[in-house]
Design a protein around this motif. Structure first.
Motif, PDB file in Angstrom:
ATOM      1  N   VAL A  45       0.853  -1.186   0.000  1.00  0.00           N
ATOM      2  CA  VAL A  45       0.000   0.000   0.000  1.00  0.00           C
ATOM      3  C   VAL A  45       0.889   1.236   0.000  1.00  0.00           C
ATOM      4  O   VAL A  45       1.714   1.411   0.896  1.00  0.00           O
ATOM      5  N   MET A  47       1.040   5.273   0.187  1.00  0.00           N
ATOM      6  CA  MET A  47       0.325   6.484   0.599  1.00  0.00           C
ATOM      7  C   MET A  47       1.233   7.710   0.464  1.00  0.00           C
ATOM      8  O   MET A  47       1.027   8.713   1.124  1.00  0.00           O
ATOM      9  N   SER A  89      -5.173   7.109   2.083  1.00  0.00           N
ATOM     10  CA  SER A  89      -5.352   6.591   3.441  1.00  0.00           C
ATOM     11  C   SER A  89      -5.466   5.080   3.413  1.00  0.00           C
ATOM     12  O   SER A  89      -5.861   4.485   2.406  1.00  0.00           O
ATOM     13  N   LEU A  90      -5.152   4.465   4.524  1.00  0.00           N
ATOM     14  CA  LEU A  90      -5.268   3.021   4.642  1.00  0.00           C
ATOM     15  C   LEU A  90      -6.729   2.599   4.625  1.00  0.00           C
ATOM     16  O   LEU A  90      -7.084   1.552   4.084  1.00  0.00           O
ATOM     17  N   CYS A  99      -7.637  -5.497  -2.281  1.00  0.00           N
ATOM     18  CA  CYS A  99      -6.764  -5.090  -1.170  1.00  0.00           C
ATOM     19  C   CYS A  99      -7.450  -5.457   0.135  1.00  0.00           C
ATOM     20  O   CYS A  99      -8.218  -4.668   0.695  1.00  0.00           O
ATOM     21  N   ALA A 102      -2.745  -5.383   4.455  1.00  0.00           N
ATOM     22  CA  ALA A 102      -1.548  -4.614   4.095  1.00  0.00           C
ATOM     23  C   ALA A 102      -0.338  -5.321   4.684  1.00  0.00           C
ATOM     24  O   ALA A 102      -0.299  -5.582   5.886  1.00  0.00           O
ATOM     25  N   ILE A 105       3.546  -0.935   3.983  1.00  0.00           N
ATOM     26  CA  ILE A 105       2.903   0.374   3.798  1.00  0.00           C
ATOM     27  C   ILE A 105       4.004   1.414   3.668  1.00  0.00           C
ATOM     28  O   ILE A 105       4.903   1.490   4.507  1.00  0.00           O
ATOM     29  N   VAL A 112       0.814   7.145   8.270  1.00  0.00           N
ATOM     30  CA  VAL A 112       0.777   5.681   8.317  1.00  0.00           C
ATOM     31  C   VAL A 112       0.576   5.207   9.751  1.00  0.00           C
ATOM     32  O   VAL A 112      -0.226   4.295  10.017  1.00  0.00           O
ATOM     33  N   ASP A 115      -3.091   5.790  10.789  1.00  0.00           N
ATOM     34  CA  ASP A 115      -4.016   4.873  10.126  1.00  0.00           C
ATOM     35  C   ASP A 115      -3.834   3.439  10.619  1.00  0.00           C
ATOM     36  O   ASP A 115      -4.811   2.700  10.791  1.00  0.00           O
ATOM     37  N   ALA A 116      -2.586   3.032  10.830  1.00  0.00           N
ATOM     38  CA  ALA A 116      -2.332   1.675  11.309  1.00  0.00           C
ATOM     39  C   ALA A 116      -2.955   1.461  12.683  1.00  0.00           C
ATOM     40  O   ALA A 116      -3.498   0.390  12.977  1.00  0.00           O
ATOM     41  N   HIS A 119      -6.657   0.821  12.391  1.00  0.00           N
ATOM     42  CA  HIS A 119      -7.014  -0.505  11.871  1.00  0.00           C
ATOM     43  C   HIS A 119      -6.348  -1.644  12.637  1.00  0.00           C
ATOM     44  O   HIS A 119      -6.421  -2.797  12.219  1.00  0.00           O
ATOM     45  N   THR A 254       4.097  -4.746   8.337  1.00  0.00           N
ATOM     46  CA  THR A 254       3.063  -4.984   9.338  1.00  0.00           C
ATOM     47  C   THR A 254       3.231  -6.359   9.961  1.00  0.00           C
ATOM     48  O   THR A 254       4.048  -7.176   9.517  1.00  0.00           O
TER      49      THR A 254
END
Length: 716
Positions: A45, A47, A89-90, A99, A102, A105, A112, A115-116, A119, A254
């Motif tokens: 991903v 960004m 954005s994620l 998708c 991820a 990233i 990041v 957003d991580a 999620h 990740t």
């Protein structure tokens, strides 16, 4: 001051998310591609606001980063298809078909991370992308209309200021810190006016005109784009302040990525500086680089890496026999610099069982570092003016990489590197005889940083035998001894080579430093030419100094810990055993002395309270009885120097001519269990082995006069 026109097509690109699947067959060929297509796709991903699908072609050669080229490199390296997703954005990326997760990233560091967290992805930073200027950072720029009377940040008192979202650190946290330091009153986070797009904030303060004194914060990376786009006249805005730099584009893996693939991904990214096609595609001067010294989250990242390494060690420990197979001999005298190993064979085979052999350029002095995958050793080129470092596959001896650099000069006992390389995680630290120190990516063979420690720290004494101390890695520090007046011993950042501390003292000695807990204090033990010292590992503060009663020792043998005490040996002062006070300082008067053991090179090895050392004979001394001899053994292979590797009950001694002796360490008399001549040719037969071998499991790595050999000690 900057003058530029503003126009961002943020609205057009805000909703954009592009998914590209890299076709395995087009990269790997038909057969490999077919295999890769069966693997789970790697989700990459992107960004990065300067990626081509997330930006606009306003400025030639800028903000058109082609991450498809990186996706192809991942495909080649990992052997699996790659799904490449571009999104601001994620959240929006994960809403796109194809998708579903991820794995990697790449984007603005703070975005990041935010957003991580949303999620519930656990992300680990592995590299930072350099820009065309070589930098990995960006800043927040505080701008006002060009005709505004404000000349400095202090003039913004009473202004209405538009910030960026909290997840954009350059436009929020960094900007707020700068304003607060200048005494400018700003509203609380939940009351501040915010514009997600730089263009929106810029347009607003221009619209306010003279009715409202206003300023806004924009991202520095946007400046070239803003000048090229058009709806606001050139010269409408003026920059009056810039924030401190913050990380810009960072690559994260990740928790969805397996440990072996994390290493492969990190290796690929760190090697990108040597891939011109990739650097051009990513509009980067030096590609992705390891986390820089001032990276704000660097300590946390290292802690994660150390935790992962500790878990790997725990996993290995749970495996019984697997533990032995995964053991390593990462540097001088093994994992703890004490010459100890978990196990030695009950006896040696009648003849060596060679696993592989490789030729070397010259007779060597420096030892061997090895783990379950790699074997590293120092060499010289045919002209004897270049240091050459070679890395071999532990499994079959294939040469994986070589790195060489000019190191001209003339030393006694040749110009070969004396120091043993030090493997630490994914890196190896190598030190040549003329002071050249390098950190090299172990898998890729790519130098990450380099310096000459004598030039860097101002050492000016005459080099006679060269710089000999093997680098010592302690946590995130590399300890080395330049021998300069204000930098006798130094600690360098292991990831960047930047100095952490330096301790004044005498010119360099030849012994390698160790870390030991003595008197309840964990400390660095290191020599200069005349004295021994204890140092605080974190600060370099000298804790104590010991000056031997008789001057003139060369200080080549390494100090050895024996039953909570420190054993020192040298040619003028013999063997001495020192106790420590409760505050970690040394007691100057030794508790035991043996004047007959006086090696100028050999370092002892301790097994329990017994001390073993070669000096023309093999000495076995009892540390519990004042270093009295238990026995002293003579043999044709024992001369001035011989390295010893010891288990709890046996010794493996490498003697003259490359002859191995397996000796009973518990016997009350000198008893050779078995012996084996490894090298049997005229060149090796009379040679003394100055290079310390490495033992990993049952594989012994030995240096002959002109070759490196791996033999299996396991008897069949």
């Amino acid at each position: 001051m900057y003058s530029f026109t503003l126009k961002l097509r943020a609205a057009a690109f805000a909703a954009l998310a592009v998914i590209i699947t890299v076709e395995p067959r087009s990269i790997l060929g038909e057969e490999a591609g077919a295999a890769a297509s069966k693997a789970e796709p790697l989700s990459l991903v992107v960004m990065d606001p300067l990626a081509a699908p997330l930006s606009c072609p306003c400025v030639a050669g800028y903000a058109q980063r082609k991450y498809e080229v990186l996706a192809e490199e991942f495909e080649k390296t990992l052997g699996r298809p790659v799904v490449l997703t571009f999104s601001e954005s994620l959240t929006k990326a994960l809403q796109k078909e194809g998708c579903t997760t991820a794995h990697v990233i790449i984007g603005k560091d703070s975005v990041v991370r935010a957003d991580a967290k949303t999620h519930k992805f656990k992300v680990t930073p592995v590299a930072q992308l350099s820009g065309l200027d070589g930098k990995t950072t960006q800043t927040g720029m505080i701008v006002v209309p060009a005709n505004d009377p404000a000349k400095s940040i202090a003039d913004l008192k009473g202004y209405k200021i538009i910030f960026g979202p909290t997840y954009c650190s350059e436009k929020s946290a960094a900007a707020r810190k700068l304003l607060e330091s200048a005494g400018v009153e700003i509203p609380p986070l939940d009351e501040a006016e915010v514009s997600a797009a730089c263009s929106d904030g810029a347009l607003k303060i221009l619209e306010w005109g003279d009715d409202v004194r206003g300023a806004t914060v924009i991202s520095s990376y946007a400046a070239p784009l803003l000048e090229g786009c058009g709806t606001i006249k050139k010269g409408d805005l003026r920059v009056i302040a810039e924030t401190e730099p913050v990380p810009f584009i960072t690559a994260f893996v990740t928790n969805k990525v397996a440990k072996p693939e994390r290493k492969a991904i990190r290796k690929l990214l760190h090697a990108s500086g040597e891939n011109q096609k990739l650097k051009t595609a990513l509009e980067s001067l030096i590609g992705f680089i390891p986390l820089e010294e001032d990276y704000p989250h660097r300590k946390a990242a290292k802690k994660q890496a150390e935790s992962a390494a500790a878990q790997e060690r725990t996993d290995a420990a749970d495996g019984g026999e697997e533990k032995k197979a995964a053991a390593a001999w990462p540097g001088w005298r093994g994992p703890n610099r004490d010459g100890r190993c978990p196990e030695l064979p009950a006896r040696l085979a009648d003849a060596p069982q060679f696993v592989w052999r490789q030729p070397l350029g010259r007779s060597g002095l420096g030892g061997i570092a090895a783990d379950e995958k790699y074997v590293v050793v120092g060499d010289r080129d045919p002209t004897n003016t270049f240091d050459v470092w070679r890395c071999y596959s532990a499994a079959d001896g294939a040469e994986l990489w070589t790195r060489q650099y000019p190191a001209p000069g003339k030393l006694d006992y040749d110009n070969m590197p004396r120091a043993t390389p030090q493997i630490a995680g994914e890196f190896v630290y190598v030190h040549g005889a003329f002071g050249d120190l390098r950190c090299i990516d172990l898998a890729a063979g790519v130098p990450l940083w380099q310096m000459n420690i004598r030039t860097e720290f101002g050492a000016s004494d005459e080099l006679i035998w060269g710089t000999c101390a093997s680098p010592l890695v302690v946590g995130d520090k590399v300890i080395i001894n330049p021998g300069a007046p204000e930098a006798s011993i130094v600690a360098l950042d292991a990831y960047t080579g930047k100095p952490v501390w330096q301790a004044p003292g005498g010119i360099h000695a030849f012994a390698s430093p160790i870390v030991a807990e003595l008197g309840g204090v964990s400390q660095l033990i290191a020599y200069d030419r005349r004295t021994l010292g204890g140092f605080d590992i974190d600060s370099g503060r000298r804790l104590w100094t010991l000056t031997p009663p008789i001057e003139g020792d060369f200080n080549v043998p390494t100090p050895v810990v024996v039953d909570g005490k420190l054993l020192l040996v040298s040619e003028n002062n013999g063997a001495r055993l020192h106790k420590f006070n409760d505050d970690g300082t040394i007691v100057e008067e030794p508790v035991a002395v043996n004047r007959n053991l006086r090696p100028d090179m050999s370092t002892p090895t301790a097994v329990g309270r017994r001390v073993f050392c070669v000096w023309n004979k093999l000495f076995c001394l009892d540390a519990a009885k004042g270093l009295e001899p238990v026995w002293i053994g003579k043999d044709r292979s024992l001369h001035d120097y011989a390295p010893i590797i010891a288990s709890d009950d046996r010794l493996l001694v490498l003697g003259k001519g490359g002859e191995l002796l397996l000796i009973d360490a518990k016997a009350d008399q000198f008893r050779i269990i078995s012996r084996m001549r490894v090298f049997d040719n005229p060149t090796d037969r009379e040679a003394e082995p100055f290079a310390h071998p490495a033992l990993v499991g049952s594989k012994l790595y030995l240096r002959g006069e002109l070759e490196l050999a791996c033999i299996d000690l396991a008897t069949k």
